[in-house]
Scaffold this active site. Structure first.
Site, PDB file in Angstrom:
ATOM      1  N   TYR A  84       0.846  -1.200   0.000  1.00  7.82           N
ATOM      2  CA  TYR A  84       0.000   0.000   0.000  1.00  7.82           C
ATOM      3  C   TYR A  84       0.875   1.241   0.000  1.00  7.82           C
ATOM      4  O   TYR A  84       2.045   1.222   0.365  1.00  7.82           O
ATOM      5  CB  TYR A  84      -0.969   0.015   1.188  1.00  7.82           C
ATOM      6  CG  TYR A  84      -0.346   0.322   2.526  1.00  7.82           C
ATOM      7  CD1 TYR A  84      -0.281   1.636   2.990  1.00  7.82           C
ATOM      8  CD2 TYR A  84       0.170  -0.687   3.315  1.00  7.82           C
ATOM      9  CE1 TYR A  84       0.286   1.929   4.216  1.00  7.82           C
ATOM     10  CE2 TYR A  84       0.739  -0.406   4.546  1.00  7.82           C
ATOM     11  CZ  TYR A  84       0.787   0.894   5.001  1.00  7.82           C
ATOM     12  OH  TYR A  84       1.347   1.181   6.211  1.00  7.82           O
ATOM     13  N   CYS A  85       0.273   2.331  -0.488  1.00  5.40           N
ATOM     14  CA  CYS A  85       0.901   3.651  -0.457  1.00  5.40           C
ATOM     15  C   CYS A  85      -0.184   4.631  -0.018  1.00  5.40           C
ATOM     16  O   CYS A  85      -1.164   4.222   0.599  1.00  5.40           O
ATOM     17  CB  CYS A  85       1.505   4.003  -1.819  1.00  5.40           C
ATOM     18  SG  CYS A  85       0.312   4.038  -3.167  1.00  5.40           S
ATOM     19  N   GLN A  86      -0.044   5.886  -0.349  1.00  8.89           N
ATOM     20  CA  GLN A  86      -1.040   6.855   0.093  1.00  8.89           C
ATOM     21  C   GLN A  86      -2.373   6.692  -0.636  1.00  8.89           C
ATOM     22  O   GLN A  86      -3.418   6.684  -0.024  1.00  8.89           O
ATOM     23  CB  GLN A  86      -0.505   8.284  -0.087  1.00  8.89           C
ATOM     24  CG  GLN A  86      -1.313   9.338   0.630  1.00  8.89           C
ATOM     25  CD  GLN A  86      -1.289   9.180   2.151  1.00  8.89           C
ATOM     26  OE1 GLN A  86      -0.352   8.665   2.732  1.00  8.89           O
ATOM     27  NE2 GLN A  86      -2.356   9.618   2.798  1.00  8.89           N
ATOM     28  N   PHE A 113      -3.632   4.113   1.868  1.00  5.51           N
ATOM     29  CA  PHE A 113      -3.662   4.461   3.283  1.00  5.51           C
ATOM     30  C   PHE A 113      -4.681   5.560   3.591  1.00  5.51           C
ATOM     31  O   PHE A 113      -5.260   5.578   4.670  1.00  5.51           O
ATOM     32  CB  PHE A 113      -2.259   4.883   3.742  1.00  5.51           C
ATOM     33  CG  PHE A 113      -2.156   5.166   5.212  1.00  5.51           C
ATOM     34  CD1 PHE A 113      -2.177   4.122   6.124  1.00  5.51           C
ATOM     35  CD2 PHE A 113      -2.042   6.457   5.692  1.00  5.51           C
ATOM     36  CE1 PHE A 113      -2.085   4.362   7.491  1.00  5.51           C
ATOM     37  CE2 PHE A 113      -1.948   6.716   7.050  1.00  5.51           C
ATOM     38  CZ  PHE A 113      -1.972   5.663   7.952  1.00  5.51           C
TER      39      PHE A 113
END
Length: 123
Positions: A84-86, A113
């Protein structure tokens, strides 16, 4: 004018190709599906360290996408990888890098996120 049109069409074709290729190698999970399986997986936050320190999913390791190729030894090929990332774009790039290196079970948190409502940890 025709050169500009050719460039725009080429960009569009490339974007469509990348989108479908990513869908073939990456399983996108909603938060409930993510929670079901992430304890048995390697949970990787591919954001930069300052983003990770500001808040991350409990149990995640920080391996920024910018360092991923140099840190592949930290990720096992025989276990699922939850990325996952932003928002989801960097984790998509990370999945492509991992797929090229032979990783098969790649999962991404839908919406990243910013949409996570579960437990987090911050420094």
């Amino acid at each position: 004018m025709s050169v500009l049109l050719i460039v725009l069409v080429a960009l569009l074709v490339f974007s469509i190709f990348r989108y479908y290729r990513q869908k073939m190698i990456l399983n996108v999970l909603n938060q409930d599906q993510w929670i079901e399986g992430y304890r048995k997986a390697q949970l990787i936050d591919v954001r930069e360290p300052q983003e990770y320190d500001a808040g991350h999913i409990l149990g995640a390791r920080n391996i920024p996408v910018t360092q991923l190729k140099q840190r592949l030894v930290e990720i096992r090929k025989d276990k699922p990888v939850y990325l996952y990332c932003q928002k989801s774009s960097r984790s998509g790039r990370a999945a492509q890098i991992l797929h090229k290196q032979g990783y098969k079970e790649l999962y991404q948190l839908k919406g990243g996120f910013k949409n996570w409502t579960g437990k987090i940890k911050a420094k």
